[in-house]
Design a protein around this motif. Structure first.
Motif, PDB file in Angstrom:
ATOM      1  N   PRO A   1     -18.447  35.478 -26.566  1.00 58.25           N
ATOM      2  CA  PRO A   1     -19.042  34.180 -26.056  1.00 58.25           C
ATOM      3  C   PRO A   1     -18.021  33.079 -26.053  1.00 58.25           C
ATOM      4  N   ASP A   2     -17.214  33.162 -27.217  1.00 57.78           N
ATOM      5  CA  ASP A   2     -16.314  31.764 -27.110  1.00 57.78           C
ATOM      6  C   ASP A   2     -15.075  31.898 -26.167  1.00 57.78           C
ATOM      7  N   TYR A   3     -14.529  33.077 -25.950  1.00 60.63           N
ATOM      8  CA  TYR A   3     -13.631  33.298 -24.471  1.00 60.63           C
ATOM      9  C   TYR A   3     -14.476  32.720 -23.486  1.00 60.63           C
ATOM     10  N   LEU A   4     -15.797  33.162 -23.236  1.00 59.18           N
ATOM     11  CA  LEU A   4     -16.386  32.619 -22.197  1.00 59.18           C
ATOM     12  C   LEU A   4     -16.533  31.138 -21.924  1.00 59.18           C
ATOM     13  N   ALA A   5     -17.056  30.593 -23.212  1.00 60.78           N
ATOM     14  CA  ALA A   5     -17.030  29.196 -23.045  1.00 60.78           C
ATOM     15  C   ALA A   5     -15.548  28.491 -22.905  1.00 60.78           C
ATOM     16  N   PHE A   6     -14.521  28.943 -23.303  1.00 61.04           N
ATOM     17  CA  PHE A   6     -13.334  28.408 -23.038  1.00 61.04           C
ATOM     18  C   PHE A   6     -12.897  28.619 -21.618  1.00 61.04           C
ATOM     19  N   GLU A   7     -13.346  29.441 -20.849  1.00 62.36           N
ATOM     20  CA  GLU A   7     -13.105  29.471 -19.440  1.00 62.36           C
ATOM     21  C   GLU A   7     -13.976  28.508 -18.650  1.00 62.36           C
ATOM     22  N   LEU A   8     -15.324  28.369 -19.217  1.00 60.96           N
ATOM     23  CA  LEU A   8     -16.002  27.287 -18.872  1.00 60.96           C
ATOM     24  C   LEU A   8     -15.383  25.868 -18.643  1.00 60.96           C
ATOM     25  N   MET A   9     -14.605  25.773 -19.913  1.00 62.04           N
ATOM     26  CA  MET A   9     -13.914  24.591 -19.863  1.00 62.04           C
ATOM     27  C   MET A   9     -12.801  24.464 -18.987  1.00 62.04           C
ATOM     28  N   ASN A  10     -12.223  25.555 -18.878  1.00 57.70           N
ATOM     29  CA  ASN A  10     -11.036  25.568 -17.829  1.00 57.70           C
ATOM     30  C   ASN A  10     -11.699  25.237 -16.428  1.00 57.70           C
ATOM     31  N   GLU A  11     -12.871  25.741 -16.135  1.00 54.38           N
ATOM     32  CA  GLU A  11     -13.427  25.535 -14.612  1.00 54.38           C
ATOM     33  C   GLU A  11     -13.717  24.119 -14.889  1.00 54.38           C
ATOM     34  N   TYR A  12     -14.281  23.489 -15.810  1.00 58.29           N
ATOM     35  CA  TYR A  12     -14.553  22.042 -15.753  1.00 58.29           C
ATOM     36  C   TYR A  12     -13.425  21.138 -15.444  1.00 58.29           C
TER      37      TYR A  12
ATOM     38  N   GLU B   1     -15.971  16.639 -12.091  1.00 59.51           N
ATOM     39  CA  GLU B   1     -17.546  16.275 -11.641  1.00 59.51           C
ATOM     40  C   GLU B   1     -18.276  17.301 -12.108  1.00 59.51           C
ATOM     41  N   GLU B   2     -17.977  18.685 -12.166  1.00 57.75           N
ATOM     42  CA  GLU B   2     -19.160  19.659 -12.756  1.00 57.75           C
ATOM     43  C   GLU B   2     -19.297  19.566 -14.112  1.00 57.75           C
ATOM     44  N   THR B   3     -20.150  18.547 -14.443  1.00 55.18           N
ATOM     45  CA  THR B   3     -20.064  18.288 -15.940  1.00 55.18           C
ATOM     46  C   THR B   3     -21.056  19.371 -16.514  1.00 55.18           C
ATOM     47  N   GLY B   4     -21.798  20.063 -15.655  1.00 59.96           N
ATOM     48  CA  GLY B   4     -22.977  21.038 -16.249  1.00 59.96           C
ATOM     49  C   GLY B   4     -22.184  22.133 -17.039  1.00 59.96           C
ATOM     50  N   LEU B   5     -20.848  22.422 -16.493  1.00 58.51           N
ATOM     51  CA  LEU B   5     -19.941  23.301 -17.152  1.00 58.51           C
ATOM     52  C   LEU B   5     -19.783  23.103 -18.646  1.00 58.51           C
ATOM     53  N   LEU B   6     -19.437  21.728 -19.003  1.00 55.33           N
ATOM     54  CA  LEU B   6     -19.167  21.408 -20.233  1.00 55.33           C
ATOM     55  C   LEU B   6     -20.606  21.677 -20.953  1.00 55.33           C
ATOM     56  N   ASP B   7     -21.718  21.487 -20.454  1.00 54.80           N
ATOM     57  CA  ASP B   7     -23.126  21.655 -20.923  1.00 54.80           C
ATOM     58  C   ASP B   7     -23.223  23.022 -21.534  1.00 54.80           C
ATOM     59  N   LEU B   8     -22.790  23.996 -20.544  1.00 54.81           N
ATOM     60  CA  LEU B   8     -22.834  25.152 -20.579  1.00 54.81           C
ATOM     61  C   LEU B   8     -22.161  25.953 -21.876  1.00 54.81           C
ATOM     62  N   ALA B   9     -20.849  25.159 -21.928  1.00 55.02           N
ATOM     63  CA  ALA B   9     -19.933  25.697 -23.155  1.00 55.02           C
ATOM     64  C   ALA B   9     -20.286  25.120 -24.307  1.00 55.02           C
TER      65      ALA B   9
ATOM     66  N   ALA C   1     -14.465  12.546 -21.520  1.00 53.96           N
ATOM     67  CA  ALA C   1     -15.323  12.386 -20.427  1.00 53.96           C
ATOM     68  C   ALA C   1     -16.235  10.985 -20.878  1.00 53.96           C
ATOM     69  N   SER C   2     -16.220  10.779 -22.142  1.00 50.67           N
ATOM     70  CA  SER C   2     -17.242   9.596 -22.565  1.00 50.67           C
ATOM     71  C   SER C   2     -16.198   8.396 -22.398  1.00 50.67           C
TER      72      SER C   2
END
Length: 233
Positions: free
Chosen positions: A66-77, A82-90, A225-226
């Protein structure tokens, strides 16, 4: 069918049970299966197909790490801020016990993360949920094909009802497949190699987690982002 808490420890390495492996692969095949091309000599009950062992292996890696999946979500972000939901998922992944609780290590092989699929798939084949086939080349198997059968789709659709604890697998499988939709096995392999920790793992060794690194990156992205949000207000 199984409980997600089932696992065994072999040689100090946390391992999923045979049934966990089977259910995880059934959900991956069900979620990622595409329509069967008409020209293929597919089983009569086939309702979908996953093309290539490489693709199934790479999807399985992200589900097991799952940590590698979260890393990929951050790459997508970073590619689409503008897809801030990706950070929320990570953050949902990294702020929980998921990276430890759901991680089942894989070995680094010549072409990346690898584990033989036959043992995990055999219960699915025996019960008429999945069928396998091969496309032969001149000197070796050119391609592995995995067919989802009608009974397999039916079982997959009822898993959460029969065993609510499996909802995590269903949710994460859908997230993962949506993230890489349209990418082939080789593209997924190349994408995983972009992370140095993965690429530098010695062949024959288990790929180590990157949970701390992923959490640090998430903190930096949240801070940036903040700052951007305040600057635009």
């Amino acid at each position: 069918m199984i409980g997600v808490e089932e696992m065994v420890v072999s040689g100090g390495v946390r391992r999923a049970s045979r049934w966990q492996d089977a259910v995880r692969l059934l959900l991956l095949i069900d979620t990622s299966a595409k329509p069967v091309p008409e020209h293929l000599n597919a089983p009569a009950r086939a309702v979908g197909m996953v093309r290539t062992q490489v693709r199934l292996q790479k999807l399985d890696f992200w589900l097991r790490y799952p940590d590698y999946l979260a890393f990929e979500l951050m790459n997508e972000y970073e590619a689409a801020p503008e897809e801030t939901g990706l950070l929320d998922l990570a953050e949902e992944i990294l702020s929980s016990e998921e990276p430890d609780l759901r991680r089942f290590p894989m070995l680094r092989h010549r072409f990346g993360a690898f584990e033989e699929l036959d043992e995990a798939l055999s219960p699915l084949v025996e019960k008429g949920l999945v069928s396998k086939d091969q496309v032969l080349g001149e000197n070796r198997v050119a391609e592995h094909l995995y067919f989802l059968l009608a009974r397999g789709r039916e079982v997959a659709s009822h898993l959460a009802q029969d065993a609510p604890a499996l909802q995590w697998y269903i949710t994460r499988t859908k997230l993962l497949v949506a993230m890489v939709d349209g990418l082939g096995g080789t593209q997924l392999k190349n994408r995983q190699y972009l992370l140095k920790d993965y690429a530098d793992t010695t062949i024959g060794q288990h790929i180590a987690p990157i949970t701390g690194q992923a959490r640090d990156r998430l903190s930096r992205l949240r801070a940036a982002a903040s700052t951007n949000s305040k600057g635009n207000s």
